[in-house]
Motif scaffolding. Structure first.
Motif, PDB file in Angstrom:
ATOM      1  N   GLU A  38       0.839  -1.209   0.000  1.00 27.35           N
ATOM      2  CA  GLU A  38       0.000   0.000   0.000  1.00 27.35           C
ATOM      3  C   GLU A  38       0.872   1.256   0.000  1.00 27.35           C
ATOM      4  N   ARG A  39       1.922   1.231   0.822  1.00 27.31           N
ATOM      5  CA  ARG A  39       2.819   2.395   0.917  1.00 27.31           C
ATOM      6  C   ARG A  39       3.537   2.650  -0.402  1.00 27.31           C
ATOM      7  N   LEU A  40       4.003   1.593  -1.039  1.00 28.88           N
ATOM      8  CA  LEU A  40       4.746   1.750  -2.291  1.00 28.88           C
ATOM      9  C   LEU A  40       3.818   2.180  -3.443  1.00 28.88           C
ATOM     10  N   SER A  41       2.579   1.754  -3.354  1.00 31.04           N
ATOM     11  CA  SER A  41       1.663   2.140  -4.422  1.00 31.04           C
ATOM     12  C   SER A  41       1.339   3.633  -4.380  1.00 31.04           C
ATOM     13  N   GLN A  42       1.588   4.243  -3.235  1.00 26.33           N
ATOM     14  CA  GLN A  42       1.326   5.666  -3.107  1.00 26.33           C
ATOM     15  C   GLN A  42       2.471   6.518  -3.652  1.00 26.33           C
TER      16      GLN A  42
END
Length: 229
Positions: free
Chosen positions: A225-229
């Motif tokens: 989730e963090r990397l997709s942001q």
């Protein structure tokens, strides 16, 4: 005629002298994780001496005349041991006044001061009866406080185990303290404060969360989730 009186062979303690530990003795004891003991000499009316060692705080009280003399030898030893028991319980309550402890922590700390098992177990039993000491209460507060700090479940379990508490025996554990969404929220909060590495970001961030006690699945979801942001 009655039997003639048999003269008493009991001796009296007429003087107590105490050698408190000096700096060198305290340093030697500290190296092995203990506290230095006081050396106590009890002088009998016969001229003989009895040598014992006691925790330093007990030694200071004996030096100040906490045991009244003269008194019979057995009675004097009983008085010294009773004094040790009172000091042991006083130290237990002082520890709990600073912060809550698990029973095993209290037992280990009192043992390091040189108190005997009988005094330690007696003090712990009394503290339980007075509800000063309660492992379930300690563990519940510990878990809630560490959850607020952002710790993961496995890290909390490992730290409780180190303190002598099995998390599985805590009433309501783990459902009363953890939810999957709550774990994910804490993992997100930790990642939000951490810089994303330029290389192998997924691997490094997952390893970071797992090292904080989060399950791999929660760590992986939070990092994706963090990397997709």
């Amino acid at each position: 005629m009655g039997e003639p009186a048999v003269p008493s062979c009991a001796h009296e303690v007429v003087e107590i002298s105490v050698d408190l530990p000096d700096a060198a003795a305290r340093a030697r004891a500290q190296r092995i994780g203990r506290k230095a003991m006081a050396e106590v000499s009890l002088l009998l009316d016969s001229g003989d001496r009895r040598e014992i060692v006691v925790p330093a705080r007990v030694g200071r009280l004996l030096q100040d005349g906490a045991v009244e003399l003269p008194r019979e030898e057995d009675d004097a030893f009983d008085a010294v041991h009773a004094l040790e028991g009172r000091v042991c319980f006083a130290m237990l309550t002082e520890m709990l006044a600073r912060r809550d402890h698990a029973e095993s922590e209290i037992r280990r700390k009192l043992s390091s001061y040189g108190f005997r098992d009988i005094e330690i177990e007696g003090s712990i039993s009394r503290a339980r009866e007075l509800r000063f000491l309660n492992d379930d209460r300690f563990a519940s507060y510990f878990i809630e406080e560490r959850v607020r700090r952002g710790w993961g479940r496995r890290r909390i379990e490992a730290e409780l185990s180190r303190r002598g508490v099995d998390a599985r025996e805590v009433p309501g554990y783990p459902d009363a303290f953890f939810t999957e969404e709550g774990d994910l929220e804490r993992a997100r909060a930790l990642l939000a404060r951490r810089r994303v590495p330029e290389q192998r970001a997924y691997e490094k961030l997952v390893r970071f969360l797992v090292s904080r006690g989060f399950p791999f699945g929660v760590a992986a979801d939070a990092v994706r989730e963090r990397l997709s942001q």
